[in-house]
Enzyme design. Sequence first.
Site, mmCIF file in Angstrom:
data_model
loop_
_atom_site.group_PDB
_atom_site.id
_atom_site.type_symbol
_atom_site.label_atom_id
_atom_site.label_comp_id
_atom_site.label_asym_id
_atom_site.label_seq_id
_atom_site.Cartn_x
_atom_site.Cartn_y
_atom_site.Cartn_z
ATOM 1 N N HIS A 51 -42.710 29.079 37.684
ATOM 2 C CA HIS A 51 -41.978 27.239 37.798
ATOM 3 C C HIS A 51 -41.267 28.188 39.956
ATOM 4 C CE1 HIS A 51 -41.190 27.587 33.903
ATOM 5 N NE2 HIS A 51 -40.933 26.416 33.925
ATOM 6 N N ASP B 6 -43.881 24.277 37.537
ATOM 7 C CA ASP B 6 -43.386 23.032 37.131
ATOM 8 C C ASP B 6 -41.972 22.947 38.307
ATOM 9 O OD1 ASP B 6 -45.519 23.004 35.413
ATOM 10 O OD2 ASP B 6 -44.399 23.004 33.722
#
Length: 287
Positions: free
Chosen positions: A255, A110
Amino acid sequence: MKKDQMPTGRRMVLRIAAALGATTTFGLFALERNGTAPPGPAGPAPRAHPGAAGARPGALAGPRLAPSAYRLQPMTAHAPPRHRRALPPVRQRPFLRVSGVGQSMVLSFDDGPDPRYTPAVLRTLRAYGVRAMFFVCGEMAAVNPDLLREMADDGHVVGNHSWSHPLMPRLRPSRIRDELGSTSDLIERTLGSPPLWYRAPYGAWNRHSFEIGAELGMEPLAWTVDTLDWKEPGAPVIVRRVLDGAGPGVVVLSHDAGGDRSQSVAALRAYLPQLLAAGYHLTVPRR
């Protein structure tokens, strides 16, 4: 995903199927059993990602904004996105895990793309012949379009993670449309086809985000295992969380932007070969 534009007829079928909530369109994910994440308390949005059910504890112009600031300075100079009325029924919960495909798992990243960390993630995935899902923020993708194209060229799935990473339940529907629609439009302009998957920032979904996501032809995807790498616990801790949480159908959340992600990169290099050696097939949605 290919860089070439998807045929118009096929794209329309996919958008309609997504709006109808047709699980058989993709035949890959199972729905989360519990409810969606509630809105957070008043005040600035927390940086933490609320755990999904089943999680284990454990810029268009000017200089690029620093990771610590970009979420606090959303870009707003965009035309309202194209959207249409969602057709009922619309999903009320996000997909959470892979279903019925043996030893398959999904790796997802992400907040990117970030030129400091995303290239290293892409190189590692390429070295092992693995594809993953990247849920990108529009304001990061706008200043790093080459990384977006590199994701697509390598066969990764590029999903929508909003424009500026806000807490969706605190936004008016018009703002949610702008956040999701502007990002979908940017991805379509850059790659030739719009995203078919989206993930709510912080895992905070609400009725409007489900409806607007459906209007834009996207399916919602959450996660099963949260690495909590945004807390920077150290690469060995991240590795342990992934390996401890590994199992058939698992979707892993990591991430590649939003802070110092050097630990996330180092952890990926360590756990990826171990997952493959254990017989896991790391996959992405089939369309």
